[in-house]
Design a protein around this motif. Structure first.
Motif, PDB file in Angstrom:
ATOM      1  N   LEU A  79      -5.713  -0.439   2.924  1.00 27.05           N
ATOM      2  CA  LEU A  79      -7.011  -0.834   2.126  1.00 27.05           C
ATOM      3  C   LEU A  79      -8.090  -0.445   2.401  1.00 27.05           C
ATOM      4  O   LEU A  79      -8.124  -0.873   3.949  1.00 27.05           O
ATOM      5  CB  LEU A  79      -6.610  -2.453   1.891  1.00 27.05           C
ATOM      6  N   GLY A  80      -9.720  -0.804   2.110  1.00 22.40           N
ATOM      7  CA  GLY A  80     -11.026  -0.737   2.953  1.00 22.40           C
ATOM      8  C   GLY A  80     -10.902  -1.897   3.231  1.00 22.40           C
ATOM      9  O   GLY A  80     -11.279  -2.946   3.494  1.00 22.40           O
ATOM     10  N   ASP A  81     -12.116  -2.280   4.380  1.00 16.56           N
ATOM     11  CA  ASP A  81     -11.932  -2.640   4.949  1.00 16.56           C
ATOM     12  C   ASP A  81     -14.114  -2.874   5.075  1.00 16.56           C
ATOM     13  O   ASP A  81     -14.875  -2.426   4.861  1.00 16.56           O
ATOM     14  CB  ASP A  81     -12.081  -2.496   6.615  1.00 16.56           C
ATOM     15  N   THR A  82     -14.597  -4.174   5.739  1.00 17.90           N
ATOM     16  CA  THR A  82     -15.618  -4.803   5.801  1.00 17.90           C
ATOM     17  C   THR A  82     -16.157  -3.536   6.173  1.00 17.90           C
ATOM     18  O   THR A  82     -17.982  -2.782   6.141  1.00 17.90           O
ATOM     19  CB  THR A  82     -16.211  -5.251   6.491  1.00 17.90           C
ATOM     20  N   ALA A  83     -16.125  -2.313   7.633  1.00 15.18           N
ATOM     21  CA  ALA A  83     -16.976  -1.714   8.038  1.00 15.18           C
ATOM     22  C   ALA A  83     -16.523  -0.263   7.929  1.00 15.18           C
ATOM     23  O   ALA A  83     -16.820   1.090   7.934  1.00 15.18           O
ATOM     24  CB  ALA A  83     -16.562  -1.704   9.944  1.00 15.18           C
ATOM     25  N   GLY A  84     -15.815   0.124   6.776  1.00 13.63           N
ATOM     26  CA  GLY A  84     -16.333   1.794   5.627  1.00 13.63           C
ATOM     27  C   GLY A  84     -15.249   2.366   6.288  1.00 13.63           C
ATOM     28  O   GLY A  84     -15.167   3.299   5.852  1.00 13.63           O
ATOM     29  N   GLY A  85     -14.101   1.078   6.520  1.00 11.02           N
ATOM     30  CA  GLY A  85     -12.338   1.748   7.541  1.00 11.02           C
ATOM     31  C   GLY A  85     -11.104   1.768   6.655  1.00 11.02           C
ATOM     32  O   GLY A  85     -11.559   1.330   5.657  1.00 11.02           O
ATOM     33  N   VAL A  86     -10.210   2.359   7.383  1.00 12.51           N
ATOM     34  CA  VAL A  86      -8.912   1.432   6.559  1.00 12.51           C
ATOM     35  C   VAL A  86      -7.977   0.604   7.315  1.00 12.51           C
ATOM     36  O   VAL A  86      -7.847   0.863   7.969  1.00 12.51           O
ATOM     37  CB  VAL A  86      -8.237   2.663   6.433  1.00 12.51           C
ATOM     38  N   ARG A  87      -7.951  -0.448   6.344  1.00 17.59           N
ATOM     39  CA  ARG A  87      -6.764  -1.340   7.062  1.00 17.59           C
ATOM     40  C   ARG A  87      -5.639  -1.323   6.641  1.00 17.59           C
ATOM     41  O   ARG A  87      -5.624  -1.351   4.826  1.00 17.59           O
ATOM     42  CB  ARG A  87      -7.733  -2.647   6.622  1.00 17.59           C
ATOM     43  N   GLU A 120      -8.475  -9.433  -1.736  1.00 16.95           N
ATOM     44  CA  GLU A 120      -9.585  -9.616  -2.355  1.00 16.95           C
ATOM     45  C   GLU A 120     -10.306  -8.425  -3.196  1.00 16.95           C
ATOM     46  O   GLU A 120     -10.681  -7.740  -2.764  1.00 16.95           O
ATOM     47  CB  GLU A 120     -11.508 -10.082  -2.085  1.00 16.95           C
ATOM     48  N   GLY A 121     -10.478  -8.973  -4.784  1.00 18.57           N
ATOM     49  CA  GLY A 121     -10.673  -7.694  -5.186  1.00 18.57           C
ATOM     50  C   GLY A 121      -9.916  -7.358  -6.561  1.00 18.57           C
ATOM     51  O   GLY A 121     -10.202  -6.523  -7.506  1.00 18.57           O
ATOM     52  N   ALA A 122      -9.023  -7.286  -5.615  1.00 16.90           N
ATOM     53  CA  ALA A 122      -7.370  -6.938  -6.783  1.00 16.90           C
ATOM     54  C   ALA A 122      -7.087  -7.313  -8.215  1.00 16.90           C
ATOM     55  O   ALA A 122      -7.559  -8.864  -8.217  1.00 16.90           O
ATOM     56  CB  ALA A 122      -6.473  -6.824  -5.877  1.00 16.90           C
ATOM     57  N   SER A 123      -6.574  -6.580  -8.626  1.00 18.93           N
ATOM     58  CA  SER A 123      -7.206  -7.008 -10.862  1.00 18.93           C
ATOM     59  C   SER A 123      -5.147  -6.654 -11.025  1.00 18.93           C
ATOM     60  O   SER A 123      -5.349  -5.233 -11.565  1.00 18.93           O
ATOM     61  CB  SER A 123      -8.443  -6.685 -11.657  1.00 18.93           C
ATOM     62  N   SER A 124      -4.586  -7.655 -10.681  1.00 16.65           N
ATOM     63  CA  SER A 124      -3.162  -7.821 -10.922  1.00 16.65           C
ATOM     64  C   SER A 124      -2.994  -7.618 -12.498  1.00 16.65           C
ATOM     65  O   SER A 124      -3.826  -8.051 -13.054  1.00 16.65           O
ATOM     66  CB  SER A 124      -2.322  -8.850 -10.765  1.00 16.65           C
ATOM     67  N   PHE A 177      -3.106  16.121   2.058  1.00 12.04           N
ATOM     68  CA  PHE A 177      -3.897  14.533   0.980  1.00 12.04           C
ATOM     69  C   PHE A 177      -4.814  13.519   2.679  1.00 12.04           C
ATOM     70  O   PHE A 177      -4.097  13.541   3.547  1.00 12.04           O
ATOM     71  CB  PHE A 177      -3.238  13.563   0.718  1.00 12.04           C
ATOM     72  N   ASN A 178      -5.302  13.301   2.844  1.00 12.16           N
ATOM     73  CA  ASN A 178      -6.145  12.368   3.678  1.00 12.16           C
ATOM     74  C   ASN A 178      -6.661  11.100   3.021  1.00 12.16           C
ATOM     75  O   ASN A 178      -7.635  10.551   2.708  1.00 12.16           O
ATOM     76  CB  ASN A 178      -7.681  13.150   3.043  1.00 12.16           C
ATOM     77  N   PRO A 179      -5.975  10.298   2.772  1.00 12.92           N
ATOM     78  CA  PRO A 179      -6.196   8.883   3.181  1.00 12.92           C
ATOM     79  C   PRO A 179      -7.245   8.184   2.988  1.00 12.92           C
ATOM     80  O   PRO A 179      -7.915   7.314   2.821  1.00 12.92           O
ATOM     81  CB  PRO A 179      -4.862   8.339   3.991  1.00 12.92           C
ATOM     82  N   ALA A 180      -7.960   8.682   4.152  1.00 16.46           N
ATOM     83  CA  ALA A 180      -9.892   8.018   4.679  1.00 16.46           C
ATOM     84  C   ALA A 180     -10.530   8.273   3.668  1.00 16.46           C
ATOM     85  O   ALA A 180     -11.477   7.687   3.411  1.00 16.46           O
ATOM     86  CB  ALA A 180     -10.078   8.646   6.211  1.00 16.46           C
ATOM     87  N   GLU A 181     -10.278   9.328   2.859  1.00 11.45           N
ATOM     88  CA  GLU A 181     -11.183   9.923   1.599  1.00 11.45           C
ATOM     89  C   GLU A 181     -10.774   9.568   0.227  1.00 11.45           C
ATOM     90  O   GLU A 181     -10.798   9.824  -1.031  1.00 11.45           O
ATOM     91  CB  GLU A 181     -11.365  11.176   1.821  1.00 11.45           C
TER      92      GLU A 181
END
Length: 351
Positions: A218-226, A253-257, A287-291
């Motif tokens: 998942l994306g984090d608030t710093a723009g990284g990957v959590r 938060e933000g996911a739409s099931s 594949f680069n998960p960061a992108e």
């Protein structure tokens, strides 16, 4: 007004209210159920998917105790990447498109639940075949390793001869010295593995299990990957899909099931417009998960519950919607698997 009449009127009103309650409750249920069929916007389609990371390896056990690990089971039942340690050398990392789903058709019941295509199912046949004649497989592997150790021993002798007749000032001496250490280490590994497999002949029970661990990225608030670790709810390796759940049982938060209705779901006919939500390219090598970014792609139904969106854009497990945003099913090798395939509450994945 007569007190007796007032009392009678109150009783009549109360009776009517009680009689109408079931009708009101039924109406509320019908409204809620109807709202769960509402089409989704492109944004909500994108938010229904997430990138899932998996790590898989095989475990060789003797009398229930892990004794060796390997990376993959070859087509001829070879134990590729065999090791006496469960380290990164025996692990294969892969990525998949996961879909946030509600456990029940119209009640908000996601709690971090993800539907993902089961990449283990293709190996189920080989794993079963290996288990049926595991002792033969291990004897053959031990013999192969012994042969490799013998061959490496001859190479070591040749290198040792070179080292004796040359000195450090000769061209290539340092290269040969480094190569000598690599060959000796490889020979030691082959000897150790061959001996370990030979000792397994005295074990009462031998078996092989495939281990797969999952996490959702998942994306984090710093723009990284959590990374959020996931538990496998339906572990049967023969089913084409698996159900996962975040370890904290929380939907981000933000996911739409998505609700997986068992009835009244669309069946796209040939030529109908479709939309696929996915993490494109997640199954490709390199594949680069960061992108990684979720996106939606337009396509067309081909008839017989097939679609024309290429695997690059529609990895297995990606949700497929009609052109107006209603869930039609999930992509699997170019086909659309309808929600009814999973049963009420995903009961068919648990059996």
């Amino acid at each position: 007004m007569n007190p007796m009449k007032r009392l009678t009127d109150k009783k009549t009103i109360r009776k009517r209210i009680l009689q109408s309650l079931p009708i009101a409750l039924a109406a509320i249920v019908v409204v809620i159920y109807g709202l769960s069929f509402l089409p989704r916007s492109a944004v909500r389609m994108e938010r229904s998917v997430a990138l899932v990371e998996g790590v898989t390896y095989y475990e060789l056990r003797a009398d229930g105790r892990p004794v060796a690990w390997f990376k993959r089971l070859g087509d001829s039942l070879t134990l590729d990447g065999l090791s006496l340690k469960a380290d990164s050398s025996v692990m294969t990392r892969f990525y998949a498109t996961g879909c946030w789903v509600d456990r029940y058709p119209f009640v908000p019941s996601c709690r971090g639940t993800l539907l993902v295509a089961n990449g283990d199912s293709a190996d189920a046949g080989r794993l079963s075949a290996a288990g049926g004649r595991l002792r033969t497989v291990l004897r053959r592997e031990a013999a192969r390793l012994a042969s490799a150790a013998e061959r490496l021993g001859r190479v070591t002798e040749e290198i040792d001869y070179y080292m004796r007749v040359h000195n450090v000032n000769d061209d290539g001496f340092n290269v040969m010295a480094a190569y000598s250490e690599e060959v000796k280490a490889a020979r030691l590994r082959a000897d150790s593995l061959s001996a370990a497999l030979a000792r397994l002949g005295s074990a009462g029970r031998l078996d092989v299990v495939r281990r797969t661990k999952y996490a959702v990225l998942l994306g984090d608030t710093a723009g990284g990957v959590r990374r959020v670790e996931c538990n496998v709810l339906t572990a049967d390796g023969r089913k084409p899909f698996r159900l996962l759940q975040t370890a904290d049982r929380r939907t981000p938060e933000g996911a739409s099931s998505l609700y997986l209705h068992q009835w009244l779901t669309p069946s796209p006919a040939a030529g109908d417009s479709l939309v696929v939500a996915s993490v494109p390219g997640c199954t490709l090598y390199g594949f680069n998960p960061a992108e990684a970014r979720a996106a939606v792609y337009a396509g067309t139904a081909r008839g017989a519950m097939r679609h024309d969106v290429p695997p690059l854009l529609a990895p297995d497990g990606s949700p497929v919607f009609t052109g107006d945003g209603r869930l039609a099913g999930f992509s699997l090798r170019g086909f659309i698997v309808k929600p009814s395939f999973f049963g009420f509450g995903f009961e068919r994945l648990f059996k």
